[in-house]
Each structure stands twice: as C-alpha cells, then as structure tokens.
Design an enzyme around this catalytic site. Sequence first.
Site, short mmCIF file in Angstrom:
data_model
loop_
_atom_site.label_atom_id
_atom_site.label_comp_id
_atom_site.label_asym_id
_atom_site.label_seq_id
_atom_site.Cartn_x
_atom_site.Cartn_y
_atom_site.Cartn_z
N HIS A 1 0.58 -1.36 -0.29
CA HIS A 1 0.01 0.47 0.47
C HIS A 1 1.10 0.97 -0.30
CE1 HIS A 1 -3.56 -2.74 2.09
NE2 HIS A 1 -3.61 -2.20 0.80
N GLU B 1 1.44 3.38 2.45
CA GLU B 1 1.65 3.03 3.89
C GLU B 1 3.60 3.02 4.39
OE1 GLU B 1 -0.39 -0.64 4.94
OE2 GLU B 1 -2.20 1.08 4.29
N HIS C 1 3.33 -3.30 6.69
CA HIS C 1 2.12 -2.04 6.26
C HIS C 1 1.70 -1.65 7.60
CE1 HIS C 1 -0.22 -4.92 3.47
NE2 HIS C 1 0.52 -5.66 3.66
N GLU D 1 1.51 -5.14 11.38
CA GLU D 1 1.79 -3.22 10.93
C GLU D 1 2.07 -2.31 12.01
OE1 GLU D 1 -1.67 -2.66 8.87
OE2 GLU D 1 -2.64 -3.85 7.98
#
Length: 389
Positions: free
Chosen positions: A32, A35, A139, A230
């Site tokens: 992404h 990110e 991410h 994350e």
Amino acid sequence: LKGRNLWVLVLGRFPTHHKIGIPEFKYVANMHGDETVGREMLLHLIDFLVTSYGRDPVITRLLNNTRIHIMPTMNPDGFEATKVPDCYYSRGRYNKNGEDLNRNFPDAFENNNASIQPETQAVMNWIKNETFVLSANLHGGALVASYTFDNGNSVTGSLNGYSRSPDDDVFIHLAKTYSFNHASMYKGTGCDNRQTFPEGITNGYSWYQLEGGMQDYNYVWGQCFEITLELSCCKYPPADQLEEFWNDNKVALIEYIKQVHLGVKGQVTDKNGNPIPDAIVEAQGRPHVCPYRTNEHGEYFLLLLPGTYVINATVPGFKSMLKTVEITNNTGNFSALKQDFSFLEVSIRSRAASCPKTPLYQELEQASAAVKPTLHLLVLMTVVLVTFK
C-alpha cells in the site's frame, strides 16, 4: 506501470543463488503505497545487516545460514502518488490502475475475479521461482501482527469468527515472536480505544475478512508462512519519527528472520542419490489443502514447533515413507533439524501437476456439504483435522 522496477536486495553468504540446506526468507513492504514506515524499516535493516556482518557474531551466523530477500516497496507508483502525507488515507494506497494489491492475489476460499496487476504477477513469479520458507509483509495503520487465514469458511472454523490454518500453532508463535520483541506491540493497546489486540497479535479473519490477500496466497500456493505486520498507527508519519520506529522494530525484525530455522528440513532422493522434485512431504495431522512438495533439488522445509512429529514423504506411485522426528528449538543454531528420505526403489524423476489456482477451500466445503451419509465420518475426520490441528 510508469516503468518503475520492483527492487529486491538479496543478502547472505551466497546471495546470487539458492544453496541446498539454506532456507529462503523475505520481507516485503509498501504494497500500500501510502503506508511508508515498513519501506524505511527495510532500508534500515539492509544497512544494519550489511554493516554488522563480520562484526556481530549473531548477524554473521544468521547471514551465513539464511538467504534474505528484501523488497522495500511493492508499490512504487502508489508511494510516488502520495503527495500529501496523511495518517489515515490517501489514493496512494492503490497502484497506478487504482487496484489494491492486497486484494489482488488468487484466493483459496472464493473466486475474487481480480485482474492480476503487474506488481502482483511479479511477486507471484518471484514466489514460484524461489523456495521461500518464511516471510512477512509490512503495513501501517495499526500496531499488530496478523496471521493466516485472512479469509475463511466453515472448513476453517469461520463460523466461530476465527479462520484456522493447519499450522495455527506455528503462526501464533511467529506473530508473538514479532510482537514480544517489539518495543510496545505486545501490550496490545492498538491505536484507539475501540480496538485492542491481546498480546499484540490477531488472526486475520478475526480482525476483518479480506479476500485476495498476499499472506494467504503465500501459505497456500507458495508453501511459505507469511504474516502481516502493522507497524504504525499513522500510515505516513513525520520523518523525524523514523529513528524511533527503527529502535522499536530492530530486534523484532531480526528475531523474526531467525524463525526460518524452526522445524525440519531435508532432501528426498532416489536410489542413485538424485533429488526427487515434487515429492509430497508433510507432517501427519496437518495436511495442506495444496500439498507441500519438494523443490527441484528434492528439498523440503517444514516450520514446526518443538515436539514429536511423524513426517510423511510420498512419491506418487510408490509406498510412502514415514519417519518420526523429535524437534527441538534450533533457531539459535541457525539450522532446522535435518531428516532426509531415500526411495531406493525409485529411479525416476517424479513430475506432478501444479496446484490449481481455484478456491480450494471452497471445493472442500462443497464436498463436505454434498457428501453421501456413508462418507460423513471420513469427511468429518478430514474437516476436523484441517480445522483443529
């Protein structure tokens, strides 16, 4: 699409090619494009590994016994399109075609009819051409280690809000390895009051269902255990925070790589000592919906926690070989337990059809629903094995 390449740096004692017995590991970030923390962490990691080699005995042994692939950005177009840094959302999440790359892979549970993007295809080819054993994709937008499955059905226990893979125990260990070596992820506080993650980990499906994700694709079709990391509540934080992020993640990034040496590895050979590719090698009680097979060198790698296991090696058309192994935690020795198999009656190279890219778990679910009453016990046993082991 703008002619930008997806760059991968490979580090190790033998970076240019695979060496028998040395497992392949990868980190991928920035799929992404907005990110951004993972992208920077991997650049820091490259610098740390290169400058520590020959100075730090642990890093030196890690690089001597592991081939580490690092892709700092899987979506360079999305990154370039993120003109105004934002903590929450920007169009840079998507690639140049406006596609979300983490919804773009073949899915094991449903036909997601995705038009495979160039970036996705490149990663799929990369997975096919290497024998990756362990991986993580980085991410932002939360602080948690998420693990397979991201999608699910009744076969994997989704009715209970959790989609369990046959290697659920290993995935929980992998996620905890990262969260407990991170400065604060293990606390599980999340990014706001609405969301907490006990011990800083979550089953992907329990968090939210997604189809076409990269981690499930790696596990089902790439024989590679991948988790999703994350790393930051803010997707695109100010540059002056990067050093703090590096300090928070440095130990976890290294400790996670070491887990590629969990379990058991070996070679399957014929009576002349020639490798047998495409032999099925799996631990009994944890069958994969797409059976795990040996590579062109006859090698297999199975990530397993310490314990006693029966390893089943099968060459199609011949009697299976079973070997009981006692696995200890060898991550500190940078080598999984070695267990070879020699098929003395075989003098041919096995060839097997590659696993279809159809929703395999969907077929399993349909088979269990449509089966005749006399077969219910067998199917139930299969489903229970897949669901609970």
